[in-house]
Design a protein around this motif. Structure first.
Motif, short mmCIF file in Angstrom:
data_model
loop_
_atom_site.label_atom_id
_atom_site.label_comp_id
_atom_site.label_asym_id
_atom_site.label_seq_id
_atom_site.Cartn_x
_atom_site.Cartn_y
_atom_site.Cartn_z
N ALA B 166 0.84 -1.20 0.00
CA ALA B 166 0.00 0.00 0.00
C ALA B 166 0.87 1.25 0.00
N GLN B 167 1.98 1.19 0.74
CA GLN B 167 2.90 2.34 0.75
C GLN B 167 3.51 2.54 -0.63
N ALA B 168 3.91 1.43 -1.26
CA ALA B 168 4.53 1.53 -2.58
C ALA B 168 3.54 2.11 -3.59
N GLY B 169 2.26 1.76 -3.44
CA GLY B 169 1.24 2.29 -4.34
C GLY B 169 1.01 3.79 -4.15
N GLY B 170 1.43 4.32 -3.00
CA GLY B 170 1.30 5.76 -2.78
C GLY B 170 0.24 6.18 -1.78
N ALA B 171 -0.20 5.26 -0.92
CA ALA B 171 -1.24 5.60 0.07
C ALA B 171 -0.80 6.79 0.92
N ASP B 172 -1.79 7.58 1.38
CA ASP B 172 -1.49 8.77 2.17
C ASP B 172 -1.54 8.50 3.67
N ILE B 173 -2.47 7.64 4.08
CA ILE B 173 -2.62 7.34 5.52
C ILE B 173 -2.79 5.83 5.65
N MET B 174 -2.12 5.27 6.66
CA MET B 174 -2.16 3.82 6.86
C MET B 174 -2.97 3.52 8.12
N VAL B 175 -4.14 2.90 7.94
CA VAL B 175 -5.02 2.64 9.08
C VAL B 175 -4.93 1.17 9.48
N LEU B 176 -4.57 0.95 10.75
CA LEU B 176 -4.45 -0.42 11.25
C LEU B 176 -5.79 -0.82 11.87
N CYS B 177 -6.38 -1.90 11.37
CA CYS B 177 -7.73 -2.26 11.79
C CYS B 177 -7.75 -3.51 12.66
N ASP B 178 -8.51 -3.42 13.77
CA ASP B 178 -8.83 -4.63 14.52
C ASP B 178 -10.27 -4.99 14.15
N THR B 179 -10.41 -5.51 12.94
CA THR B 179 -11.72 -5.71 12.34
C THR B 179 -12.61 -6.62 13.16
N ASN B 180 -12.03 -7.69 13.73
CA ASN B 180 -12.85 -8.63 14.49
C ASN B 180 -12.97 -8.23 15.96
N GLY B 181 -12.29 -7.18 16.37
CA GLY B 181 -12.44 -6.68 17.73
C GLY B 181 -11.90 -7.61 18.80
N GLY B 182 -11.03 -8.52 18.44
CA GLY B 182 -10.59 -9.52 19.41
C GLY B 182 -9.23 -9.25 20.04
N THR B 183 -8.64 -8.10 19.74
CA THR B 183 -7.29 -7.83 20.22
C THR B 183 -7.30 -7.16 21.60
N LEU B 184 -6.51 -7.68 22.52
CA LEU B 184 -6.42 -7.09 23.85
C LEU B 184 -5.47 -5.90 23.82
N THR B 185 -5.66 -4.98 24.77
CA THR B 185 -4.93 -3.71 24.73
C THR B 185 -3.41 -3.92 24.78
N HIS B 186 -2.95 -4.84 25.62
CA HIS B 186 -1.49 -5.02 25.70
C HIS B 186 -0.95 -5.70 24.44
N GLU B 187 -1.76 -6.52 23.80
CA GLU B 187 -1.34 -7.11 22.52
C GLU B 187 -1.23 -6.03 21.45
N LEU B 188 -2.23 -5.14 21.44
CA LEU B 188 -2.24 -4.06 20.45
C LEU B 188 -0.99 -3.20 20.60
N LYS B 189 -0.63 -2.91 21.84
CA LYS B 189 0.57 -2.08 22.07
C LYS B 189 1.82 -2.79 21.55
N ALA B 190 1.94 -4.06 21.88
CA ALA B 190 3.14 -4.79 21.48
C ALA B 190 3.26 -4.83 19.95
N ILE B 191 2.13 -5.05 19.28
CA ILE B 191 2.18 -5.14 17.81
C ILE B 191 2.48 -3.77 17.20
N MET B 192 1.84 -2.73 17.72
CA MET B 192 2.11 -1.39 17.16
C MET B 192 3.57 -0.99 17.40
N ASP B 193 4.09 -1.29 18.58
CA ASP B 193 5.49 -0.95 18.85
C ASP B 193 6.42 -1.63 17.85
N ALA B 194 6.07 -2.86 17.48
CA ALA B 194 6.92 -3.59 16.54
C ALA B 194 6.74 -3.09 15.11
N ALA B 195 5.50 -2.72 14.76
CA ALA B 195 5.21 -2.42 13.35
C ALA B 195 5.49 -0.97 12.96
#
Lengths: 525, 525
Positions: B166-195
């Protein structure tokens, strides 16, 4: 071994401080039994010093033995200027004769001085000697440090002195409360990390949902070291409510490996939610995590076609794990996938699939435009689909209906209905009274049909809901009536829409009876 | 300077995928205007490729200019095997003629292979060339990385490849989605810190509430570095809903120093919540953080007596900051403090205060036992208190009431009411028709009273709600009717309870008219 979390339920006390939540003493006993069966560790029964209903509950509960749970009575530290022996509300706690008691004390300096009107030192004494007295009387003492987080933000030193006073008095469990619900998750973590080294007891957490963070805060507290979570079923409670224990259980037990309740009870979570909502007579919140009616409801066409391939695509857990179920909604966002899933679920054969589905989608969309909603009236939807596809013929027709209601002065009103129906070539006219016009029609319809279809004697109406569709026209607005009916093995819902509430009720009643007759036809086939 | 957070509202698209949420194209336009006035940065109008209503909305919106917001059209990456130029749903996005478009792509390997049925490599191509095409067509491209967190847990390497595409295609904003709503807050933090170190664009967050963690997860994402939050007003959306933007705004702006909307609009949060709930015709959730009707409602006697001294004692913020208000509830948990607060609010003088309050508390408790609820019917409560304390005499009395409703075959039903009332020594009998029996009574009552009290011509009924009190008796159950009425300067609510819906409506109607007459008396005094 899994780490065990003690669940402390305060539905019967803090829960009933929620708007529109009212439980009689008898209701409370029913709820306590269900919580006990579920495996809840502590059940806070009420505040015996504050109202006679709670005192009556405890006197009834005395003769009950619980399998798993300990009952607790709630109260505050003694009043200023009296000893615990001479404080009637402390005595009321003891008279409840529960194995455990829960005592809340003031932790925030502002509350001691401005609300209680005592000095900071006097508040510490009130905490310590009340806890000591209750311990001496042989009770397990759970100490609720009210406003712990607000107190800590304002004056950490004094807050920790109140904690030390409760520990010195001999408290068994130290519960940190976010009474006003205003603490953010990262603030809660920072405060717990700083405070926990100074607390030598098992720690509990008690939070409210004023920031929408109650579930996150309870989980964070557990990650910080708390071993007790206080909350209510369905998140009932003062203002925005306490934390919903059901969501806490769902997360801790299914996703984080803690044990809150016996594994075999997980599948009863949804039933418990509905039971409490019914006893409290508060309409259930459909969006409630894990247990809500919509929690696994799929409406967008893309979602529906994906879950037909693999339900993990749009479901974070298997709904059956918590006793809930997957639902596919039919609405104007529906594609053919929704109708096809639905008809398969209802075991309806579509003729030439593509054209039948398209026709059904169109009719559903046009009725929804007029105010019908089939998402929550699957009985009416099934009848409609069968009528559209020629698989159901109406078993009776209305010839005429007259309803009258009379009231004189302050006397009770009376209602009568006269109904004439035809079944094939036969006609039947009859009349009945009822508690109101809808009840009179219901009675008359059953009486008229009874000779033709005795099987309707098996069905019973269990719920009757009315919703005004257009908010702005007062008593002239359109209403949607939804009826829930049951027999020994099924519950079904039907819908009617009209500007006339009696007419809308009539439509839903007729659908309800026709659905029962349809079931019979299926059984005979 | 305060850090600015971009708010991205998807009430009009993801919100309408919630059960019972339905908006016409005209409704959507009304909502978009309100969101724009509020200062929302992006408004997602719909998915023009998926249904004709959304296409119609965009064609109406073309002639509208928004003050603050950018409108976006939503859609998915091109289908496999066609170019974006030849994909009708990509063309539909362009035909919406919005300055920004939101494109979602598959981030979770399971979705690429099992749901789309393409290879992992093909999915990357679909992402990159669709983004590139939309950029070439001059659109700002917001890229929604669907199932980002589930994808990352399953296969972090592949997930990051989709982001890179998506970045290579030229996207302007990158939205990270928890579409199924199953992610716990500490998991979300760990993944965002890595990504996040691998993402060179501004980052957004899009979460659902399936674990009850949506608000916490959105805040955590902002703390991790996200500068856009996607959500819906009132948390409408698929299953348990999207994150409620109102709670996000309340926390970020009032408690964390971020700027989401102009400061002067904060006081409109509560109105916005109610407006959206009314347009969507979904009953408001009273417990909703910040904006719910109960969010600052105090019921327990201890709480009420404390907030009379200092409202901070049990309120995390001043309710007026978000346009909400403090309420004191009168119920069987009430002490004298509640009644005294209430009577002061209503400007009622109590005689010998202690005995009057006690008498009022008792009568209220006994009526609530029978099914009345005064928490949400303050007009009836004020009349009741004034009657108990001898400060109001009923201005008219019912002599008799007859209501009939007739229906023949499939024809529309007709309703008529005949009413006889007395005002002092005078009597008046009259009749009227209506759209239904309650409307007929309403019309007849007004007609009968008009000569005596012309002022009732100023009032209008605006809402009419019916709730079955006992869940288990079908059409014979007791119902509670609640009516909302208004004139040019006030809205008031009244209540009636009976097994007969017409009788309950009658009580609420009479209270509503009497309340209006009481107001007039006060004005004259």
């Amino acid at each position: 071994m899994q780490k065990k979390i003690m669940l402390y339920d305060t539905t019967l006390r803090d829960g009933t401080q929620g708007e529109q939540v009212n439980l009689s003493a008898e209701d409370k006993l029913k709820v306590a039994h269900r919580l006990d069966e579920m495996g809840i560790t502590y059940i806070e029964g009420g505040w015996p010093g504050s109202n006679p209903k709670d005192a009556r509950f405890f006197s009834m509960a005395r003769s009950v033995s619980f399998k798993n749970a300990k009952l607790t009575a709630f109260g505050s530290t003694r009043r200023f200027g009296v000893t615990p022996e001479n404080d009637p509300s402390i005595q009321a706690i003891l008279e409840a004769e529960t194995p455990a008691v829960t005592l809340f004390g003031k932790t925030w300096d502002l509350h001691a001085t401005e609300i209680l009107g005592v000095t900071l030192e006097q508040n510490l004494e009130m905490i310590e000697d009340t806890v000591r007295y209750l311990k001496k009387e042989g009770r397990e003492v759970i100490y609720d440090a009210e406003h712990f987080f607000d107190g800590y933000k304002n004056n950490p030193e004094y807050t920790m002195k109140t904690i030390a006073a409760a520990q010195a008095g001999g408290a068994d469990i130290m519960v940190l409360c976010d009474t006003n619900g205003g603490t953010l998750t990262h603030e809660l973590k920072a405060i717990m990390d700083a405070a926990l080294p100074q607390i030598s007891l098992p720690v509990g957490i008690h939070v409210h949902d004023d920031c929408g963070l109650s579930v996150a805060n309870s989980i964070m507290a557990v990650l910080c070291g708390a071993s007790m979570v206080q909350g209510t079923i369905n998140g009932y409670g003062e203002r925005c409510g306490n934390v919903d224990l059901l969501a806490v259980i769902g997360n801790l037990q299914l996703k984080m490996g803690y044990q809150c309740i016996p594994c075999e009870n997980m599948k009863n979570l949804t039933d418990l939610s509905r039971f409490i909502s019914e006893v409290a007579n508060v309409p259930p919140v459909n969006q409630r995590p894990f247990v809500g009616k919509s929690a696994f409801a799929h409406k967008g066409g893309v979602h529906v076609s994906a879950i037909l391939k693999n339900s993990r695509a749009y479901e974070h857990i298997d709904p059956e794990t918590v006793g809930n179920r997957r639902r596919v909604l039919v609405s104007d966002l529906s594609g053919k996938s929704n109708i096809e899933y639905k008809t398969r679920e209802m075991d309806i054969k579509l003729g030439e699939a593509a054209s039948d589905s398209a026709k059904i989608v169109n009719i559903v969309k046009s009725l929804e435009d007029k105010g019908y909603q089939f998402e929550a009236a699957e009985g009416s939807l099934e009848l409609l689909i069968k009528k559209i596809t020629g698989q159901f013929r109406e078993p009776f027709a209305l010839e005429s209906l007259r309803v009258t209601m009379e009231k004189d002065g302050d006397n009770d009103s009376t209602s009568q209905a006269t109904i004439k129906i035809s079944v094939g070539d036969e006609k039947e006219i009859t009349a009945a009274e009822g508690d109101g016009p809808v009840n009179a029609i219901d009675n008359a319809l059953r009486k008229a049909l009874n000779g033709f279809f005795p099987v309707i004697g098996e069905m019973k109406l269990v719920d009757f809901q009315v919703r005004v569709i257009e908010g702005a026209d007062g008593t002239g607005a359109k209403v949607r009536v939804r009826i829930e009916s049951r027999d020994s093995n099924e519950i079904w819902s039907t819908v009617g829409v009209s500007e006339n509430i009696i007419e809308a009720s009539w439509q839903a009643l007729v659908d309800s009876v026709q659905y029962k007759l349809l079931k019979e036809e299926k059984n005979r086939a």
